[in-house]
Design an enzyme around this catalytic site. Structure first.
Site, PDB file in Angstrom:
ATOM      1  N   ARG A 121      47.686  33.936  37.304  1.00 39.20           N
ATOM      2  CA  ARG A 121      46.774  34.630  37.164  1.00 39.20           C
ATOM      3  C   ARG A 121      46.979  35.552  38.317  1.00 39.20           C
ATOM      4  O   ARG A 121      47.622  35.587  39.308  1.00 39.20           O
ATOM      5  CB  ARG A 121      45.323  34.389  36.781  1.00 39.20           C
ATOM      6  CG  ARG A 121      44.384  34.152  38.146  1.00 39.20           C
ATOM      7  CD  ARG A 121      42.951  33.807  37.974  1.00 39.20           C
ATOM      8  NE  ARG A 121      42.504  32.838  39.057  1.00 39.20           N
ATOM      9  CZ  ARG A 121      41.456  32.774  38.924  1.00 39.20           C
ATOM     10  NH1 ARG A 121      40.509  32.535  37.944  1.00 39.20           N
ATOM     11  NH2 ARG A 121      40.889  31.673  40.237  1.00 39.20           N
ATOM     12  N   GLU A 160      37.619  39.539  40.116  1.00 37.94           N
ATOM     13  CA  GLU A 160      37.439  39.367  41.894  1.00 37.94           C
ATOM     14  C   GLU A 160      39.381  40.174  42.634  1.00 37.94           C
ATOM     15  O   GLU A 160      40.382  39.608  43.015  1.00 37.94           O
ATOM     16  CB  GLU A 160      38.167  37.721  42.356  1.00 37.94           C
ATOM     17  CG  GLU A 160      36.663  37.000  41.529  1.00 37.94           C
ATOM     18  CD  GLU A 160      37.102  35.570  42.450  1.00 37.94           C
ATOM     19  OE1 GLU A 160      37.681  35.058  42.665  1.00 37.94           O
ATOM     20  OE2 GLU A 160      35.618  35.152  42.287  1.00 37.94           O
ATOM     21  N   GLU A 319      28.994  34.156  39.949  1.00 41.31           N
ATOM     22  CA  GLU A 319      29.713  32.423  39.924  1.00 41.31           C
ATOM     23  C   GLU A 319      29.648  31.886  41.680  1.00 41.31           C
ATOM     24  O   GLU A 319      29.419  32.496  41.965  1.00 41.31           O
ATOM     25  CB  GLU A 319      31.243  33.136  40.115  1.00 41.31           C
ATOM     26  CG  GLU A 319      31.809  33.237  38.761  1.00 41.31           C
ATOM     27  CD  GLU A 319      33.581  33.082  39.022  1.00 41.31           C
ATOM     28  OE1 GLU A 319      33.710  33.036  39.942  1.00 41.31           O
ATOM     29  OE2 GLU A 319      34.282  34.087  38.475  1.00 41.31           O
ATOM     30  N   LYS A 368      40.755  21.839  36.454  1.00 41.80           N
ATOM     31  CA  LYS A 368      39.897  21.405  35.377  1.00 41.80           C
ATOM     32  C   LYS A 368      39.077  19.901  36.190  1.00 41.80           C
ATOM     33  O   LYS A 368      38.739  19.389  35.431  1.00 41.80           O
ATOM     34  CB  LYS A 368      40.971  19.834  34.007  1.00 41.80           C
ATOM     35  CG  LYS A 368      42.360  19.771  34.944  1.00 41.80           C
ATOM     36  CD  LYS A 368      43.166  18.466  33.828  1.00 41.80           C
ATOM     37  CE  LYS A 368      44.527  18.477  35.075  1.00 41.80           C
ATOM     38  NZ  LYS A 368      45.234  19.866  35.519  1.00 41.80           N
TER      39      LYS A 368
HETATM   40  C1  GLA Z   1      37.092  32.148  41.740  1.00 39.20           C
HETATM   41  C2  GLA Z   1      37.151  33.447  39.999  1.00 39.20           C
HETATM   42  C3  GLA Z   1      37.363  31.822  38.632  1.00 39.20           C
HETATM   43  C4  GLA Z   1      37.562  30.155  39.016  1.00 39.20           C
HETATM   44  C5  GLA Z   1      36.545  29.609  40.385  1.00 39.20           C
HETATM   45  C6  GLA Z   1      36.835  28.536  40.592  1.00 39.20           C
HETATM   46  O1  GLA Z   1      35.700  32.879  41.067  1.00 39.20           O
HETATM   47  O2  GLA Z   1      36.598  34.403  39.850  1.00 39.20           O
HETATM   48  O3  GLA Z   1      37.920  31.970  36.786  1.00 39.20           O
HETATM   49  O4  GLA Z   1      38.396  30.313  39.661  1.00 39.20           O
HETATM   50  O5  GLA Z   1      37.061  31.036  41.126  1.00 39.20           O
HETATM   51  O6  GLA Z   1      35.589  28.355  42.008  1.00 39.20           O
END
Ligand code: GLA
Ligand code: ZN
Length: 680
Positions: A121, A160, A319, A368
Site C-alpha cells: 500500500r 499517514e 489509532e 494478522k
Molecule cells: C498504521 C496504519 C494502520 C496499521 C497500523 C499498524 O498506523 O495507519 O493501517 O497499519 O499502522 O500498527
C-alpha cells in the site's frame, strides 16, 4: 499572526457525543454475517466512532469509472442503526492494481533509481498527474455519495502521509522540484548562492540541470537535500489540500482530518507545524516503541507534540494498539491495564477519546498478528474485557470533552532543523537531534512539568521556561525571538549544536552559535565530539559533579557566567554550562551531553530562575496532568509505577472513574488512572 503559528482548527468533534471510542473497521475483510456480530459487540463495548474505507478503493471502483457503493452503504447504514458514527476515509492511499497497470509511472522511485511494485500500500508518487486525477475523482465520488449520511462525523483523508514512502525521485518529481525551486529561489543566482554551489563545482547555469538528490558518489549537497525534503512534504500537503477542498465543497460542515504520526520515532518526513494549519481537526496515530526506553514518556511526548500542532486545542487519538503490534523486531503484548493507561494518558494531554488499529484482528494479510479490539481469540480474552472496561471508563469521562490541557513549560522543535541535521558530514554521527529532544523531555517529565512544543518563531511569552534542544538550523528571526523572550523575563535552556546555520543550511557568519550568540552571551571556538565510551566530568555549584559524553566544546563566555566547568577531556578547565542574565530573564547554555542527574540539576536551577515551584511531593512515574474547561478543572493522575501513589489535591472533587468524592489527597493503585473533576 506570524505565518508559522497554528491556527485554531475550524471544527471540533462536536458531532460526537462524549469522548470517541472505537477503531479502524475493515468489514470488507469479512463475510456479511460477521458484520452483525461486529455491531452487536461494538454496542457492548461502547464504541461510538469507527474509521471506514481507508483501503477500499479497489472495491469501490473495481474498474476505472465503475463504482460499487452497495457494500459500503450496507456497512454505514448498519453502523448508523447501531448508533456508531463514521470517520469515513478517502481511499487514496491504496490505488487499485488496474490503476498501476495503466499508470506504472505513478509507482514511486527510490533515491537509488529503483521503481517500487504493487502488492502493498502507499506506493505513490505524489507528483504523478495520473494519481492526482484519479485520487480527486474517487474523493469526489465518495464525498457525493456520503455527504448527507447521518452517520458521517469526520472525513479521514488518505492515511499517514509520509509513510511508507515520503519522497519519490522519478523524472516527474524532478520536473516538479525544478518548478518548486524556481518559485522558492527565483533567479538561478539566488539558488546557486543558497546551495553554495561554488563548492565542489556544482554551479548550475539552468534550472533544467537540477535533479533530485539522487544517489551520488560522495555526499550530495546538503542544501539540495534539505530543499528536497521540503518539496516532498509540500507535494504531499498539496495532495491533502486537493482532497480536503473537494470534501469541503461537496460535504460542507463535516470536519476533515488526516491521521498524523507525531512521535519522532515514527515519522521524520512531515512538517507537522505546516500540516496542523491545514486540517479541521488534528488526529494522531501512536504506537509504543519497545526499544528499552520508558514507553509512557515517549507517549506523553507524542501527545504533547500533537496538542501543540493543534495549537493547544483538543485533538483525537485515531489509532493505537490494544496490545502488541507486528512491525517491530519484537512485539511484546501490553501488560494488564497498560492499554487503558495509554489511552487515558492521551486523553489527559488533550485527546477527545481513544481509537485503535483495528476493530477485528485480520485472518489474512500483513497485519494478522497485530493486536485488535476483537482478537483472534474472540471475546473470552483479557484484551476484550479490557476493551469493554475502557469503553465504560471513557463514557464516565465524557464531561472532560472540550477542556484544554494546561502546560507549564515549552520545548522548541522544528522539523526543518531536524532534516538539516540528518545530512552527512556532521561533527559526530552519534549526535541525533531527536535524542536531545527525548532526553530533555524526559527530564522535564520527571520533574512533573507538562510541556507544550513551539516553533522557534512562535510567541513564547506565556511560558516561564523554554527548552531548546539542538536547534542547529536557527533563522535570524528565530534568534531574535528567543532573545526577546529572555529580555522580557523568560528563562531559556539551550543545548549544544543550536543556532549554527540559516534556513539554507549556511553557517551564520562569525563564531558559533551565530543566531544565538547575543542571547546566550558567549561564543564557541571549536567543537570536539567525544569518541564512543569516552566520558568527561563536569563540576557544578556546591561541589556537584556529573558525567557527560558525546560532545564537548570550547565555550568562550562573553557576558555569560560559568556555572559548570569541564574537569577533564578536551575542554578541561573551560565553561561547560553557562547562564546569561539578559534584560529581565536568563539564558542557560549546556555545551555537552550531561547524564540524567546533571541535566536534572541544571533544570532545577533554571526552574528556580523561572519561578516554577518544584513538585517534590509527586512520586516518580506518576503523571499528573490538568485539563481545564468551562465546567472546571480535571486532574488526571496516571500511575505508571508498581507502587500505590498518593497525590495531594488542591481542591476536593469527584473521581470520575469510581464516582468517589475526594478531598485532601488521592490514592491511586499501581498501574491505575484516576481523574478528579469538580465537586458534583
Ligand atoms: C498504521 C496504519 C494502520 C496499521 C497500523 C499498524 O498506523 O495507519 O493501517 O497499519 O499502522 O500498527
Ligand atoms: Zn515521482
Amino acid at each position: 499572526m506570524p505565518e508559522h503559528r497554528t491556527a485554531a482548527p475550524r471544527h471540533t468533534l462536536a458531532r460526537l457525543p462524549g469522548l470517541a471510542f472505537g477503531g479502524d473497521y475493515n468489514p470488507e475483510q469479512w463475510p456479511e454475517e460477521v458484520w452483525q456480530e461486529d455491531v452487536r459487540l461494538m454496542r457492548e463495548a461502547g464504541v461510538n466512532l469507527v474509521s471506514v474505507g481507508i483501503f477500499s478503493w479497489a472495491l469501490l471502483e473495481p474498474e476505472e469509472g465503475v463504482h460499487d457503493f452497495g457494500w459500503l452503504d450496507r456497512v454505514v447504514d448498519l453502523l448508523h442503526e447501531h448508533g456508531v458514527r463514521v470517520d469515513l476515509a478517502t481511499p487514496t492511499v491504496a490505488p487499485p492494481a488496474w490503476f498501476y497497470r495503466a499508470h506504472p509511472e505513478a509507482l514511486p522511485v527510490t533515491r537509488e533509481g529503483v521503481r517500487y511494485s504493487f502488492g502493498s500500500r502507499g506506493a505513490i508518487c505524489h507528483n504523478s498527474p495520473a494519481y492526482r486525477e484519479a485520487a480527486a475523482r474517487i474523493t469526489a465520488e465518495v464525498a457525493r455519495h456520503y455527504a448527507g449520511h447521518p452517520a458521517l462525523a469526520l472525513w479521514h483523508v488518505h492515511n499517514e502521509y509520509g509513510a511508507p514512502v515520503s519522497a519519490c525521485y522519478c523524472d516527474t518529481c524532478a520536473a516538479g522540484f525544478r518548478r518548486w525551486l524556481a518559485d522558492r529561489h527565483g533567479a538561478l543566482d539566488a539558488l546557486n548562492e543558497a546551495w553554495g554551489t561554488a563548492f565542489w563545482g556544482q554551479r548550475y547555469t539552468s534550472y533544467e540541470q537540477i535533479d533530485p538528490p539522487r544517489l551520488t558518489p560522495g555526499t550530495c549537497n546538503p542544501s539540495q537535500q534539505l530543499d528536497y525534503k521540503r518539496f516532498a512534504d509540500a507535494a504531499m500537503r498539496e495532495n491533502f489540500r486537493a482532497e480536503r477542498d473537494i470534501l469541503h465543497r461537496l460535504s460542507p460542515g463535516v470536519p476533515v482530518t488526516t491521521n498524523f504520526m507525531t512521535a519522532l520515532s515514527q515519522c521524520d518526513t512531515v512538517d507537522y507545524w505546516a500540516w496542523g494549519r491545514e486540517v479541521d481537526v488534528v488526529t494522531n496515530d501512536h504506537y509504543l516503541i519497545t526499544d528499552g526506553r520508558r514507553t509512557h514518556v515517549n507517549l506523553a511526548m507524542a501527545a504533547d507534540l500533537t496538542r501543540s500542532v493543534a495549537g493547544g486545542a483538543p485533538w483525537l487519538l485515531l489509532e493505537h494498539s490494544t496490545s502488541g503490534v507486528n512491525w517491530q523486531p519484537r512485539n511484546p503484548a501490553k501488560a494488564p491495564g497498560e492499554m487503558a493507561r495509554n489511552s487515558l494518558a492521551h486523553v489527559a494531554r488533550g485527546s477527545e477519546g481513544a481509537l485503535f488499529f483495528q476493530w477485528r484482528q485480520s485472518r489474512r494479510g500483513s497485519e494478522k498478528f497485530h493486536s485488535a479490539m476483537v482478537p483472534q481469540g474472540g471475546t473470552e480474552t483479557r484484551v476484550w474485557r479490557e476493551v469493554t472496561a475502557l469503553g465504560a471508563g471513557l463514557e464516565a469521562l465524557a464531561e472532560v470533552k472540550g477542556s484544554r490541557t494546561v502546560a507549564d513549560a515549552a520545548m522548541v522543535w522544528d522539523w526543518h532543523s531536524w532534516w538539516a541535521q540528518s545530512a552527512e558530514g556532521q561533527p559526530s554521527v552519534d549526535h541525533r537531534p531527536q535524542e536531545r529532544a527525548d532526553s530533555f523531555y524526559e527530564a522535564l517529565y520527571d520533574r512533573h512539568l507538562t510541556v507544550d512544543f513551539a516553533h522557534p518563531e512562535a510567541d513564547l511569552s506565556g511560558y516561564p521556561l523554554v527548552v531548546v534542544p539542538a536547534l542547529y538550523l536557527t533563522t535570524l528571526s528565530a534568534g531574535e525571538n528567543l532573545r526577546r523572550y529572555v529580555e522580557n523575563g523568560g528563562t531559556l535552556v539551550v543545548s549544544y549544536f543550536s543556532g549554527i546555520v540559516d534556513e539554507h543550511d549556511a553557517v551564520h557568519p562569525g563564531p558559533y552559535p551565530g543566531a544565538l550568540r547575543d542571547v546566550l552571551g558567549l561564543t564557541v571556538e571549536e567543537w570536539s565530539p567525544l569518541l564512543p565510551g569516552e566520558t568527561v566530568r563536569v563540576n557544578g555549584p556546591d561541589g556537584t559533579s556529573a558525567r557527560a559524553d558525546m560532545w564537548s566544546e570550547a565555550v568562550v563566555p562573553a557576558g555569560a557566567e560559568t556555572v559548570w566547568s569541564y574537569d577533564d577531556g578536551p575542554s578541561a578547565g573551560r565553561a561547560a554550562v553557562t547562564r546569561h542574565r539578559l534584560g529581565a530573564g536568563a539564558a542557560w547554555y549546556v555545551s555537552t551531553r550531561m547524564d540524567a542527574a546533571g541535566t536534572a540539576s541544571v533544570l532545577r536551577a533554571a526552574r528556580a530562575d523561572a519561578g516554577l515551584a518544584e513538585r517534590d511531593d509527586l512520586p516518580h512515574d506518576v503523571e499528573v496532568v490538568r485539563r481545564s474547561g468551562d465546567g472546571g478543572d480535571y486532574l488526571f493522575v496516571v500511575n505508571h509505577s508498581a507502587r500505590p501513589a498518593r497525590v495531594p489535591l488542591p481542591d476536593s472533587g469527584t473521581e470520575l472513574l469510581t464516582g468517589e468524592r475526594t478531598t485532601g489527597a488521592l490514592a491511586v493503585p499501581p498501574g491505575a488512572v484516576r481523574v478528579v473533576g469538580p465537586d458534583r
